[in-house]
Design an enzyme around this catalytic site. Structure first.
Site, PDB file in Angstrom:
ATOM      1  N   GLU A 117     -21.850  37.668  27.018  1.00  0.00           N
ATOM      2  CA  GLU A 117     -23.349  37.739  26.109  1.00  0.00           C
ATOM      3  C   GLU A 117     -23.982  35.882  25.769  1.00  0.00           C
ATOM      4  O   GLU A 117     -22.472  35.011  25.347  1.00  0.00           O
ATOM      5  CB  GLU A 117     -23.231  38.400  24.800  1.00  0.00           C
ATOM      6  CG  GLU A 117     -22.299  39.913  25.347  1.00  0.00           C
ATOM      7  CD  GLU A 117     -22.699  41.412  24.098  1.00  0.00           C
ATOM      8  OE1 GLU A 117     -22.179  39.891  22.861  1.00  0.00           O
ATOM      9  OE2 GLU A 117     -21.421  41.801  24.389  1.00  0.00           O
ATOM     10  N   LYS A 119     -23.677  33.606  22.880  1.00  0.00           N
ATOM     11  CA  LYS A 119     -23.474  33.273  21.551  1.00  0.00           C
ATOM     12  C   LYS A 119     -23.883  33.176  21.048  1.00  0.00           C
ATOM     13  O   LYS A 119     -24.165  31.894  20.533  1.00  0.00           O
ATOM     14  CB  LYS A 119     -22.261  33.092  21.755  1.00  0.00           C
ATOM     15  CG  LYS A 119     -20.935  32.802  19.821  1.00  0.00           C
ATOM     16  CD  LYS A 119     -20.001  32.478  20.157  1.00  0.00           C
ATOM     17  CE  LYS A 119     -19.168  32.125  18.936  1.00  0.00           C
ATOM     18  NZ  LYS A 119     -20.248  31.914  17.869  1.00  0.00           N
ATOM     19  N   ASP A 121     -26.195  31.446  17.727  1.00  0.00           N
ATOM     20  CA  ASP A 121     -25.994  30.827  16.367  1.00  0.00           C
ATOM     21  C   ASP A 121     -26.708  30.932  15.402  1.00  0.00           C
ATOM     22  O   ASP A 121     -27.423  30.147  14.934  1.00  0.00           O
ATOM     23  CB  ASP A 121     -25.940  29.300  16.821  1.00  0.00           C
ATOM     24  CG  ASP A 121     -25.300  28.494  15.951  1.00  0.00           C
ATOM     25  OD1 ASP A 121     -24.856  28.678  15.315  1.00  0.00           O
ATOM     26  OD2 ASP A 121     -25.297  27.232  15.868  1.00  0.00           O
ATOM     27  N   TYR A 229     -31.059  40.147  16.628  1.00  0.00           N
ATOM     28  CA  TYR A 229     -29.786  41.067  17.897  1.00  0.00           C
ATOM     29  C   TYR A 229     -28.861  41.670  18.037  1.00  0.00           C
ATOM     30  O   TYR A 229     -28.337  40.925  17.003  1.00  0.00           O
ATOM     31  CB  TYR A 229     -29.509  39.252  18.606  1.00  0.00           C
ATOM     32  CG  TYR A 229     -31.095  38.771  19.929  1.00  0.00           C
ATOM     33  CD1 TYR A 229     -31.519  39.575  20.893  1.00  0.00           C
ATOM     34  CD2 TYR A 229     -31.628  37.404  19.243  1.00  0.00           C
ATOM     35  CE1 TYR A 229     -32.140  38.683  21.749  1.00  0.00           C
ATOM     36  CE2 TYR A 229     -32.991  37.233  19.739  1.00  0.00           C
ATOM     37  CZ  TYR A 229     -32.564  37.591  21.314  1.00  0.00           C
ATOM     38  OH  TYR A 229     -33.752  36.619  22.131  1.00  0.00           O
ATOM     39  N   LYS A 319     -16.724  28.081  24.586  1.00  0.00           N
ATOM     40  CA  LYS A 319     -17.746  27.674  23.630  1.00  0.00           C
ATOM     41  C   LYS A 319     -18.821  26.350  24.294  1.00  0.00           C
ATOM     42  O   LYS A 319     -17.671  25.700  25.105  1.00  0.00           O
ATOM     43  CB  LYS A 319     -17.424  26.650  22.268  1.00  0.00           C
ATOM     44  CG  LYS A 319     -16.405  27.394  21.107  1.00  0.00           C
ATOM     45  CD  LYS A 319     -17.773  28.066  20.179  1.00  0.00           C
ATOM     46  CE  LYS A 319     -17.748  27.015  19.107  1.00  0.00           C
ATOM     47  NZ  LYS A 319     -18.402  27.672  17.919  1.00  0.00           N
ATOM     48  N   CYS A 413     -21.433 -12.020   8.271  1.00  0.00           N
ATOM     49  CA  CYS A 413     -21.734 -10.251   7.778  1.00  0.00           C
ATOM     50  C   CYS A 413     -23.235 -10.784   7.484  1.00  0.00           C
ATOM     51  O   CYS A 413     -23.581 -11.341   7.074  1.00  0.00           O
ATOM     52  CB  CYS A 413     -20.772 -10.393   6.707  1.00  0.00           C
ATOM     53  SG  CYS A 413     -20.661  -8.725   5.242  1.00  0.00           S
ATOM     54  N   CYS A 416     -23.578 -10.252   3.147  1.00  0.00           N
ATOM     55  CA  CYS A 416     -23.640 -11.007   2.235  1.00  0.00           C
ATOM     56  C   CYS A 416     -23.693 -12.672   3.198  1.00  0.00           C
ATOM     57  O   CYS A 416     -23.656 -14.219   2.877  1.00  0.00           O
ATOM     58  CB  CYS A 416     -22.252 -11.278   1.710  1.00  0.00           C
ATOM     59  SG  CYS A 416     -20.913 -11.702   3.051  1.00  0.00           S
ATOM     60  N   CYS A 431     -16.097  -7.733   6.878  1.00  0.00           N
ATOM     61  CA  CYS A 431     -15.825  -9.375   6.329  1.00  0.00           C
ATOM     62  C   CYS A 431     -15.339  -8.877   5.160  1.00  0.00           C
ATOM     63  O   CYS A 431     -14.810  -7.854   4.759  1.00  0.00           O
ATOM     64  CB  CYS A 431     -17.521  -8.907   5.586  1.00  0.00           C
ATOM     65  SG  CYS A 431     -17.973  -9.556   4.051  1.00  0.00           S
ATOM     66  N   CYS A 436     -19.182  -8.948  -1.854  1.00  0.00           N
ATOM     67  CA  CYS A 436     -19.721  -8.473  -0.638  1.00  0.00           C
ATOM     68  C   CYS A 436     -20.737  -6.897  -0.903  1.00  0.00           C
ATOM     69  O   CYS A 436     -20.496  -5.857  -0.934  1.00  0.00           O
ATOM     70  CB  CYS A 436     -19.825  -8.104   0.681  1.00  0.00           C
ATOM     71  SG  CYS A 436     -20.719  -7.448   2.146  1.00  0.00           S
TER      72      CYS A 436
HETATM   73  S1  IVH Z   1     -18.814  39.642  18.781  1.00  0.00           S
HETATM   74  C1  IVH Z   1     -14.674  41.329  17.590  1.00  0.00           C
HETATM   75  N1  IVH Z   1     -20.801  39.099  20.014  1.00  0.00           N
HETATM   76  O1  IVH Z   1     -19.813  34.905  16.442  1.00  0.00           O
HETATM   77  C2  IVH Z   1     -16.747  40.334  17.857  1.00  0.00           C
HETATM   78  N2  IVH Z   1     -20.377  38.349  17.886  1.00  0.00           N
HETATM   79  O2  IVH Z   1     -16.269  34.543  15.996  1.00  0.00           O
HETATM   80  C3  IVH Z   1     -17.099  39.992  17.063  1.00  0.00           C
HETATM   81  N3  IVH Z   1     -21.507  35.857  17.373  1.00  0.00           N
HETATM   82  O3  IVH Z   1     -19.777  35.382  13.400  1.00  0.00           O
HETATM   83  C4  IVH Z   1     -17.904  39.866  16.850  1.00  0.00           C
HETATM   84  N4  IVH Z   1     -22.654  36.143  19.424  1.00  0.00           N
HETATM   85  O4  IVH Z   1     -22.214  36.014  14.255  1.00  0.00           O
HETATM   86  C5  IVH Z   1     -20.288  38.872  19.151  1.00  0.00           C
HETATM   87  N5  IVH Z   1     -22.882  38.504  21.436  1.00  0.00           N
HETATM   88  C6  IVH Z   1     -22.471  37.992  20.282  1.00  0.00           C
HETATM   89  C7  IVH Z   1     -21.982  36.354  19.408  1.00  0.00           C
HETATM   90  C8  IVH Z   1     -21.127  37.150  18.389  1.00  0.00           C
HETATM   91  C9  IVH Z   1     -22.909  35.542  18.246  1.00  0.00           C
HETATM   92  C10 IVH Z   1     -21.177  35.161  16.559  1.00  0.00           C
HETATM   93  C11 IVH Z   1     -20.630  36.709  15.042  1.00  0.00           C
HETATM   94  C12 IVH Z   1     -19.856  35.954  14.476  1.00  0.00           C
HETATM   95  C13 IVH Z   1     -18.870  35.128  15.222  1.00  0.00           C
HETATM   96  C14 IVH Z   1     -17.655  35.280  15.897  1.00  0.00           C
END
Ligand code: IVH
Length: 674
Positions: A117, A119, A121, A229, A319, A413, A416, A431, A436
């Site tokens: 999925e 992630k 933000d 979501y 990440k 510098c 100064c 410097c 200064c």
């Molecule tokens: S699952 C054990 N799924 O990531 C499962 N988290 O460190 C924990 N996050 O603050 C969460 N997208 O809000 C999951 N598709 C996703 C996610 C997700 C973003 C964020 C979540 C949490 C952090 C987990």
């Protein structure tokens, strides 16, 4: 019930159904079937009936999405099942290790079925549905306790307020989890509107989402383009719902927005391919993501794997590498820091990098400038990693315009005009002129900063004015300032001058570690100053220390030791300290346990990544009478815990020690200060 009442109830039900239907088409499927005006007519009719019959208003009525009266503060909500965080990996190799641990844990050689999925933000929240009705919504908080933001969540149009009758019957308690975000496009529009209204704009979509959601006045939340979501539920032992895929299918059926880039894949190769697809698609997405979450699909398997501390063994966040972007260099300038180091800085055509507008990037030093040969007009790649200052990492020579000029490092510098020096073996030019103006400005700012004398209102701008107007030539002069001297300064009114002077006055009694930090000796940050205060206890013994004694202290190497001794052997520095003493700065001894502080008798342990160095928190705890220990034991009262904590957190949880976040720590101090 009268015939008329029945008719009204029937009309209400029909209206609500139609509005929900069109809401879904609009917000979820992006396929509206009626015009905005028609929709408004339906909605107005609903409001009119509910106004005439307030007893018929139900909590799941779409009218409830417009926001409730402001509240004083958010109430804590304990999550029935903790909201966990995720372990991180940053490369295919690290992911392969995760996959191996999963297969070992499950005692299988076969490929694992994973769900991948994006992630998102944004901000994690939990929505509680009882008998199909949305009754409670909260933030993640520290994972155990969050904040009750139900009225705010109600205003988010794509959160169902009511589930189907079948689901309500099958799962009388359903806790749905997911992320609240603002789309990039909606964020741009929101900022334009804020700017047009003369209001401050928001830094990036994540901050905008968090800020919009945590409003005490939910009418503000209602006016913000938030979306939710869903990515899971809290329970993994519900009938028929025995895998992540099944949960997502149910949530989708119930009208929740589910990310369309969720995949079910097999084994290492499947996950790698999914990751590469996501990396490729990322620039096209209308929302910010910072990686991919990989979850073992089967709940039975998740249960076998269990968790370590606060992170499950069955999921991981892969990440993305630090984000990079291309832009052009408008100019290259040289800035002088408080220690006199001259740093080349590229002024850039503004570009967004991982959600933040970047207009300057560091070129570090002369060697790096020469290696890259960056020039005004060049197209460069800039990178941002975490909160560090963005840097130029490459120059695209194929796009270099004609007639560019190489930049040469200055020999004097830029502030100064004094000659600058480069010590053998060091990369930095410095410097050496201690008066200064650029250095003074930096030193003054540092002196007054949060970890130092903490003088409110003394920022970079005011520091520059004080220096330009020759009111202050070194920090000691601050303690001689008068209101008459301040008033003629730009933007300085009566109130502001008084506030500044009161802040300076208050700072006279500040604690020893802060005094040490404020001096701005190279290498002596908040953590080193805490160690130095602990060792010497009095300013006099610190001032008279030798390189040999200093080197004995944990965290103080020979360079820092040499710099400390050099600092005190410099006559103007000694004079500055004497003048501060004359003007009532106390330089108090450092006793690690004050008898009557708000934290007296409390022992803390600090772990994980916090927003400031650990020494900062240590200093503040000790100032208030608390103690800070290095290891968690039965004597520990609180574990102050930042991101990515490891064994200390596990130990604290085992011993039942209270674990608090930075936010909770600040709250605790505010409460204690009364
Ligand atoms: S699952 C054990 N799924 O990531 C499962 N988290 O460190 C924990 N996050 O603050 C969460 N997208 O809000 C999951 N598709 C996703 C996610 C997700 C973003 C964020 C979540 C949490 C952090 C987990």
């Amino acid at each position: 019930m009268s015939q008329a009442d029945k008719k009204i109830i029937a009309e209400l039900e029909e209206l609500r159904e139609r509005i929900n239907h069109h809401n879904r088409l609009y917000y979820l499927l992006d396929k509206p079937e009626i015009s905005d005006a028609e929709f408004d007519r339906l909605f107005d009719r609903l409001l009119a009936i509910e106004k005439a019959h307030p007893e018929l208003v139900t909590p799941d009525s779409p009218s409830q999405r417009i926001g409730a009266p402001p509240s004083e503060k958010f109430q804590p909500v304990e999550h029935r099942v903790p909201m966990l965080s995720l372990q991180k990996v940053t490369s295919a190799e690290e992911f392969a290790q995760f996959d191996r641990r999963v297969r070992e844990g499950l005692e299988t050689e076969n490929e694992i079925r994973y769900v991948t999925e994006p992630k998102l933000d944004g901000l994690a929240v939990e929505l509680v549905y009882e008998n199909g009705l949305f009754v409670l919504g909260s933030t993640r908080g520290d994972g155990r306790t969050g904040e009750n933001i139900t009225p705010n969540l109600r205003t988010i149009r794509n959160i169902p307020l009511k589930l189907s009758a079948e689901t309500a019957r099958k799962y009388p308690l359903l806790e749905v989890r997911g992320e609240v975000i603002i789309r990039k496009s909606a964020f741009e529009k929101l900022n334009q509107e804020l700017a047009a209204a003369g209001k401050p704009t928001l830094a990036n979509p994540r901050n905008a989402a968090a800020g919009s959601l945590r409003q005490l006045d939910s009418k503000i939340t209602a006016s913000r383009p938030l979306i939710f979501y869903a990515y899971g539920i809290s329970d993994t032992n519900l009938d028929d719902l025995n895998s992540q895929q099944k949960v997502m299918a149910l949530l989708k059926d119930e009208g929740f927005l589910i990310n369309d880039r969720i995949d079910a894949v097999d084994g290492l190769t499947g996950v790698e391919q999914a990751f590469n697809r996501l990396v490729e698609d990322r620039p096209k997405l209308d929302y910010e993501i910072d990686g991919m979450v990989v979850k073992v699909d089967s709940f039975a398997r998740q249960a076998v794997l269990g968790r370590i501390s606060r992170a499950p063994r069955w999921a991981v966040a892969w990440k993305f590498p630090a984000e990079e972007a291309q832009t052009t260099v408008e100019a290259i300038e040289f800035s002088v820091g408080r220690t006199g180091v001259v740093t080349p800085v590229a002024n850039l055509k503004a570009v967004r990098v991982s959600g933040v507008m970047v207009t300057h990037a560091s070129l570090h030093n002369e060697d790096e400038l020469n290696r890259l040969d960056a020039r005004p007009g060049d197209t460069v790649t800039v990178r941002r990693a975490g909160d560090v200052i963005p840097e130029v990492v490459a120059v695209d020579l194929s796009r270099r315009p004609k007639n560019t000029q190489a930049v040469t490092f200055p020999s004097v510098c830029p502030s100064c005009g004094e000659p600058i020096e480069r010590t053998e073996g060091e990369a930095a030019w410095r410097c050496m002129n201690t008066s200064c103006p650029a250095q003074l400005e930096g030193r003054l700012f540092h002196f007054a900063s949060r970890g130092g004398f903490d003088i409110e209102g003394l920022g970079g701008k005011l520091a520059r004015q004080l220096i330009d107007n020759k009111l202050v030539a070194n920090p000691a002069d601050l303690f001689f300032l008068t209101k008459e001297q301040l008033l003629p300064l730009d933007l300085m009114a009566d109130k502001k001058a008084e506030k500044l002077l009161a802040g300076i006055d208050r700072s006279r009694g500040t604690s020893l570690p802060r005094v040490i930090y404020a001096l701005g000796i190279p290498g002596v940050g908040e953590t080193a100053s805490a160690a130095l205060a602990d060792h010497f206890r009095s300013f006099e013994s610190f001032q008279n220390s030798s390189v040999e004694e200093l080197e004995q202290i944990d965290g103080i190497g020979s360079t820092i030791a040499g710099d400390i001794v050099a600092f005190f052997s410099h006559e103007p520095n000694r004079r500055m300290i004497e003048r501060m003493k004359k003007r009532g700065v106390l330089f108090p001894d450092w006793k690690s346990s004050e008898k009557n502080g708000p934290l007296t008798g409390k022992q803390f342990v600090i772990t994980g990544t916090l927003s400031r160095p650990r020494g900062h928190f240590k200093n503040r705890i000790v100032e208030m009478g608390g103690k800070v220990a290095g290891a968690v034991s039965s004597k520990t009262d609180y574990l102050l815990c930042g991101a990515d904590a490891g064994s200390k957190l596990a130990k604290a949880e085992k011993l039942g020690v209270a674990v608090i976040t930075e936010e909770e720590f600040e709250q605790m101090i505010r409460n204690a200060a009364g």
